[in-house]
Design a protein around this motif. Structure first.
Motif, PDB file in Angstrom:
ATOM      1  N   TYR A  98      25.976  38.808 -94.598  1.00  0.00           N
ATOM      2  CA  TYR A  98      25.578  38.372 -93.258  1.00  0.00           C
ATOM      3  C   TYR A  98      24.056  38.274 -93.234  1.00  0.00           C
ATOM      4  CZ  TYR A  98      30.377  39.528 -91.989  1.00  0.00           C
ATOM      5  OH  TYR A  98      31.749  39.583 -91.928  1.00  0.00           O
ATOM      6  N   PHE A  99      23.580  37.052 -93.265  1.00  0.00           N
ATOM      7  CA  PHE A  99      22.141  36.786 -93.327  1.00  0.00           C
ATOM      8  C   PHE A  99      21.643  36.580 -91.899  1.00  0.00           C
ATOM      9  CE2 PHE A  99      18.719  33.545 -94.721  1.00  0.00           C
ATOM     10  CZ  PHE A  99      17.748  34.540 -94.697  1.00  0.00           C
ATOM     11  N   ILE A 100      20.909  37.558 -91.388  1.00  0.00           N
ATOM     12  CA  ILE A 100      20.436  37.535 -90.007  1.00  0.00           C
ATOM     13  C   ILE A 100      19.010  36.997 -89.974  1.00  0.00           C
ATOM     14  CG2 ILE A 100      19.961  38.897 -87.938  1.00  0.00           C
ATOM     15  CD1 ILE A 100      21.903  41.015 -89.050  1.00  0.00           C
ATOM     16  N   GLN A 101      18.835  35.880 -89.276  1.00  0.00           N
ATOM     17  CA  GLN A 101      17.501  35.337 -89.055  1.00  0.00           C
ATOM     18  C   GLN A 101      17.180  35.494 -87.569  1.00  0.00           C
ATOM     19  OE1 GLN A 101      16.565  31.679 -91.621  1.00  0.00           O
ATOM     20  NE2 GLN A 101      18.801  31.628 -91.541  1.00  0.00           N
ATOM     21  N   SER A 113      12.867  39.818 -78.056  1.00  0.00           N
ATOM     22  CA  SER A 113      13.272  39.783 -79.464  1.00  0.00           C
ATOM     23  C   SER A 113      12.824  41.026 -80.234  1.00  0.00           C
ATOM     24  CB  SER A 113      12.744  38.519 -80.154  1.00  0.00           C
ATOM     25  OG  SER A 113      11.327  38.530 -80.231  1.00  0.00           O
ATOM     26  N   GLU A 114      11.684  41.620 -79.833  1.00  0.00           N
ATOM     27  CA  GLU A 114      11.231  42.826 -80.521  1.00  0.00           C
ATOM     28  C   GLU A 114      12.224  43.969 -80.326  1.00  0.00           C
ATOM     29  OE1 GLU A 114       8.519  43.566 -82.579  1.00  0.00           O
ATOM     30  OE2 GLU A 114       8.535  41.379 -82.697  1.00  0.00           O
ATOM     31  N   ILE A 154      19.720  35.116 -82.490  1.00  0.00           N
ATOM     32  CA  ILE A 154      19.663  35.189 -83.944  1.00  0.00           C
ATOM     33  C   ILE A 154      20.524  34.082 -84.524  1.00  0.00           C
ATOM     34  CG2 ILE A 154      19.294  37.690 -84.023  1.00  0.00           C
ATOM     35  CD1 ILE A 154      22.284  37.925 -84.873  1.00  0.00           C
ATOM     36  N   GLN A 155      20.208  33.694 -85.752  1.00  0.00           N
ATOM     37  CA  GLN A 155      21.108  32.859 -86.543  1.00  0.00           C
ATOM     38  C   GLN A 155      21.758  33.764 -87.562  1.00  0.00           C
ATOM     39  OE1 GLN A 155      19.500  29.272 -88.315  1.00  0.00           O
ATOM     40  NE2 GLN A 155      21.126  29.180 -89.842  1.00  0.00           N
ATOM     41  N   LEU A 156      23.084  33.853 -87.512  1.00  0.00           N
ATOM     42  CA  LEU A 156      23.849  34.682 -88.437  1.00  0.00           C
ATOM     43  C   LEU A 156      24.579  33.743 -89.385  1.00  0.00           C
ATOM     44  CD1 LEU A 156      24.807  37.620 -89.104  1.00  0.00           C
ATOM     45  CD2 LEU A 156      26.764  37.165 -87.623  1.00  0.00           C
TER      46      LEU A 156
END
Length: 237
Positions: A98-101, A113-114, A154-156
């Protein structure tokens, strides 16, 4: 600001070096990509071929995959390396399942977002730019992902999860750990506050009717068909 900085030069790894044999599993898809471009411009397929290779290889590109793309499109290896190192969509080091951007640009930042980043770091036990020891999650902060209306988000992997709060972020991560990430909404993203796409709390308020027919509000003096042969003359070519 992201703590992750992509490596500037290639570093051999046991699974990423020129001595490792690598090839595409599905050459039908390779041929389908190349068929979109003229035979003398096969290099135009570098980006989609790299994307296909990255998806095949678990989300990242070993150097031997880049070399395979170079051989297929008939260019020097350096030409493919230039593309892979320029675009941030290509990962030259392993990433988690799972690549979280996490978007950290201004609209998302002012909307929290912080706090979302701290929540993810706390839940996963990693810092931004790191991967969990089990290889399940990678967290990176990125620039604008184009979903400012539904910040923070986020983009997952390929999917957008939007309108996040610390609580919904925790639920999302728990679902991923269980192997059941929530399915996308009908518009290809999933705001986690219950709304549909970018609709406000009152629902859709604009563009509620059928789209106008072709030619709507077209100038009357442009209605006659234009002779293609005269286009260059009118444009001063």
């Amino acid at each position: 600001m992201s703590n992750f900085h992509p490596i500037a030069t290639h570093r051999n790894r046991p699974d990423s070096n020129a001595s490792v044999v690598w090839d595409f599993h599905d050459y039908e898809r390779v041929e389908a990509i190349l068929a979109k471009y003229p035979l003398n411009y096969k290099q135009a397929g570098i980006i989609p071929l790299l994307d296909l290779a990255q998806r095949q290889h678990g989300g990242w590109l070993p150097v031997q995959a880049m070399e395979k793309v170079a051989s297929i499109v008939g260019v020097d290896k350096i030409r493919v390396f230039e593309v892979a190192t320029f675009y941030t969509m290509f990962n030259r080091e392993p990433v988690g399942k799972y690549f979280i951007q996490l978007c950290g640009t201004t609209p998302c930042m002012v909307c929290g977002s912080e706090e979302i980043k701290k929540t993810i770091e706390s839940e996963l036990g990693i810092h931004e730019g790191e991967t969990t020891p089990d290889g399940m999650f990678t967290l990176r902060e990125v620039e604008c992902l184009g979903a400012c209306a539904n910040a923070p988000m986020i983009q997952l992997n390929d999917d957008y999860y939007e309108c996040l709060t610390p609580e919904t972020t925790k639920k999302l991560l728990k679902a991923c750990k269980a192997g059941n990430p929530p399915e996308m909404g009908k518009w290809g993203s999933l705001p986690l506050n219950g709304q549909v796409s970018c609709e406000g709390p009152l629902g859709p308020q604009t563009l509620t009717g059928a789209p106008p027919e072709p030619g709507f509000m077209m100038r009357e003096d442009l209605e006659p068909a234009v002779d293609p042969a005269s286009v260059k003359e009118h444009m001063g070519y």
